[in-house]
Write a protein that holds these residues in place. Structure first.
Motif, PDB file in Angstrom:
ATOM      1  N   LEU A 198       0.869  -1.346   0.039  1.00 45.30           N
ATOM      2  CA  LEU A 198       0.104   0.145  -0.091  1.00 45.30           C
ATOM      3  C   LEU A 198       0.953   1.198   0.212  1.00 45.30           C
ATOM      4  O   LEU A 198       1.796   1.285   0.772  1.00 45.30           O
ATOM      5  N   HIS A 199       0.785   2.087  -0.824  1.00 46.16           N
ATOM      6  CA  HIS A 199       1.445   3.332  -1.148  1.00 46.16           C
ATOM      7  C   HIS A 199       0.769   4.435  -0.366  1.00 46.16           C
ATOM      8  O   HIS A 199      -0.286   4.994  -0.973  1.00 46.16           O
ATOM      9  N   LEU A 200       1.087   4.919   0.746  1.00 50.36           N
ATOM     10  CA  LEU A 200       0.406   6.070   1.459  1.00 50.36           C
ATOM     11  C   LEU A 200       0.351   7.275   0.699  1.00 50.36           C
ATOM     12  O   LEU A 200      -0.350   8.058   0.636  1.00 50.36           O
ATOM     13  N   HIS A 201       1.543   7.736  -0.058  1.00 52.87           N
ATOM     14  CA  HIS A 201       1.918   8.786  -0.430  1.00 52.87           C
ATOM     15  C   HIS A 201       1.825   8.927  -2.052  1.00 52.87           C
ATOM     16  O   HIS A 201       2.446   9.446  -2.946  1.00 52.87           O
ATOM     17  N   GLY A 202       1.235   7.563  -2.620  1.00 53.05           N
ATOM     18  CA  GLY A 202       0.921   7.685  -4.277  1.00 53.05           C
ATOM     19  C   GLY A 202       1.918   6.846  -4.919  1.00 53.05           C
ATOM     20  O   GLY A 202       3.047   6.457  -4.145  1.00 53.05           O
TER      21      GLY A 202
END
Length: 245
Positions: A107-111
């Motif tokens: 999961l990429h929190l910041h895109g």
């Protein structure tokens, strides 16, 4: 293959793990990222003032990511997953090095820098298999495309998903981040009370909150040692002496 009911390791990664692959990050102390001010290249206001400069900046960062390769820490986490441990990675990084190493649950929190998205509809996202974004490239609604990156001053849309993942952790491994950036800094508070946690970072002795284990090593040194221990014991637990690994 992951076994049903396998122990669940949740890994929180930050700039320190990617830095070992040669990906530079901004330095919070002076507000610069690759000699550009954060306000100019990593805020909605900067994009509104000079979109061409911002697009060019991220095109350069994108090529840097494409040239980089996963390091020993990325590879070790993927190996642990293949050994039957459930591994969920929540990363503050916008590169794809975890995925290229073989991790499947990221999961990429910041895109993600290898994606573009609409300037008017966050749900419209487009992979950038090659090249970059140019002024005049538009989404299906006719709006200018922008990097799929969470800029300073913007909300973090996947933070709730990250909280749900942390809430199911048997063990938390924090790598290369002080977790000082909000709201990621609150993630540890979502973990079950019985879940152990360990921070791998050269500054771990100064950064680790109370109750969190400390490995004052680089990601490439510390993570493979922990993974080797967990694979040998078959259990997600910390040794009595982390320095003995």
């Amino acid at each position: 293959m992951e076994e049903q009911g396998a122990p669940h390791l949740v890994v929180l990664t930050g700039a320190g793990i990617s830095a070992e692959s040669g990906i530079r990050t901004f330095r919070a102390s002076d507000g610069l990222w690759e000699e550009h001010s954060i306000e100019a290249v990593a805020t909605p206001e900067g994009f509104a003032r000079d979109p061409e400069r911002v697009l060019r900046f991220y095109d350069e960062r994108r090529e840097q990511v494409r040239r980089a390769a996963p390091n020993a820490a990325h590879r070790a986490l993927a190996e642990l997953e293949r050994a039957g441990i459930r591994v969920s990675i929540i990363t503050q990084n916008i590169d794809d090095l975890h995925e290229r190493a073989g991790s499947r649950d990221v999961l990429h929190l910041h895109g993600e820098i290898l994606m573009a998205r609409s300037s008017v509809d966050d749900a419209l996202r487009y992979p950038l298999s090659s090249g970059g974004i140019r002024l005049g490239d538009v989404c299906d609604k006719g709006s200018q495309l922008r990097p799929d990156v969470v800029w300073f001053g913007e909300s973090v849309p996947r933070y709730g998903d990250a909280c749900d993942i942390v809430a199911e952790a048997d063990m938390l491994l924090v790598v290369g981040t002080s977790l000082a950036v909000m709201p990621a800094a609150l993630l540890l508070e979502q973990a079950p009370l019985e879940a152990q946690a360990v921070l791998v970072d050269p500054e771990a002795n100064d950064l680790a909150p109370p109750g969190v284990g400390r490995m004052a090593l680089s990601a490439g040194q510390g993570v493979p040692r922990l993974v080797k221990y967990w694979r040998a014991t078959g259990r997600l637990e910390l040794p009595n002496d982390l320095l003995s690994l």
